[in-house]
Design an enzyme around this catalytic site. Structure first.
Site, PDB file in Angstrom:
ATOM      1  N   VAL A 194       1.733   6.948   0.813  1.00 42.42           N
ATOM      2  CA  VAL A 194       0.981   5.903   1.507  1.00 42.42           C
ATOM      3  C   VAL A 194      -0.473   5.904   1.021  1.00 42.42           C
ATOM      4  CG1 VAL A 194       0.164   5.075   3.761  1.00 42.42           C
ATOM      5  CG2 VAL A 194       2.443   6.097   3.547  1.00 42.42           C
ATOM      6  N   CYS A 195      -0.972   4.718   0.718  1.00 38.23           N
ATOM      7  CA  CYS A 195      -2.360   4.538   0.302  1.00 38.23           C
ATOM      8  C   CYS A 195      -3.114   3.905   1.482  1.00 38.23           C
ATOM      9  CB  CYS A 195      -2.410   3.624  -0.922  1.00 38.23           C
ATOM     10  SG  CYS A 195      -4.067   3.288  -1.510  1.00 38.23           S
ATOM     11  N   LEU A 196      -3.874   4.741   2.191  1.00 40.06           N
ATOM     12  CA  LEU A 196      -4.605   4.302   3.382  1.00 40.06           C
ATOM     13  C   LEU A 196      -5.919   5.077   3.436  1.00 40.06           C
ATOM     14  CD1 LEU A 196      -4.614   2.728   6.119  1.00 40.06           C
ATOM     15  CD2 LEU A 196      -3.407   4.676   7.109  1.00 40.06           C
ATOM     16  N   ASN A 241       0.802  -1.221   0.000  1.00 38.48           N
ATOM     17  CA  ASN A 241       0.000   0.000   0.000  1.00 38.48           C
ATOM     18  C   ASN A 241       0.839   1.277   0.000  1.00 38.48           C
ATOM     19  OD1 ASN A 241      -1.752  -2.063   2.080  1.00 38.48           O
ATOM     20  ND2 ASN A 241      -2.668  -1.400   0.166  1.00 38.48           N
TER      21      ASN A 241
END
Length: 161
Positions: A93-95, A86
């Site tokens: 950051v992919c959150l 992610n």
């Protein structure tokens, strides 16, 4: 004043962080060569959770806040090439809680973001993959190689004592 509401909120969060933050975590605003503090950029370190493949690492993360904070989430970035499903090759950051249109709320604090990213390290979201090769190793091909790369990365980012 640049980022009036944002700077006010960040000053409060800094004060709270100094009083009470999770063990092993670091989060501090950027300091210029002249000693000035830039509340809009924070340098952080997230410890790998004990008992996981990430244990032993202290992962550097930079948080960039806009003048729209806390209405908009910060951009959180690991170093380029960080190995995680992610995390984009750029380090972004992919959150969900960092997505303004999906999971972000102005009530979310820096502490919650950092703890959420720590949790994401060992519990990635393969359905929101940002790195094809990493996702392929994790999901389909070779868990042993995935774990080896994670542990290698933990060794690359030891604690700053």
């Amino acid at each position: 004043m640049v980022g009036g509401v944002a700077c006010g909120r960040l000053a409060e969060e800094r004060k709270e962080w100094r009083k009470n933050h999770p063990h092993g975590f670091v989060a501090k605003p950027e300091t210029g060569l002249n000693g000035s503090v830039n509340l809009m950029v924070w340098h952080c370190s997230i410890p790998g959770k004990p008992g996981t493949d990430w244990e032993g690492g202290h992962y550097p993360l930079t948080m960039h806040f806009s003048e729209d904070y806390p209405s908009q989430p910060p951009k959180c970035k690991f170093p380029k090439g960080f190995f995680h499903i992610n995390v984009y090759p750029s380090g972004d950051v992919c959150l969900s809680i960092l997505n303004a249109g999906f999971g972000w709320s102005p009530a979310i604090t820096i502490k919650q973001i950092l703890v959420g990213i720590q949790e994401l390290l060992d519990r990635p979201n393969p359905s929101s993959s940002a790195q094809f090769e990493c996702n392929k190793l994790y999901m389909l091909q070779d868990k042993t190689e995935y774990k080896r790369r994670v542990k290698e990365q933990a060794n690359r980012y030891p604690a700053l004592l």
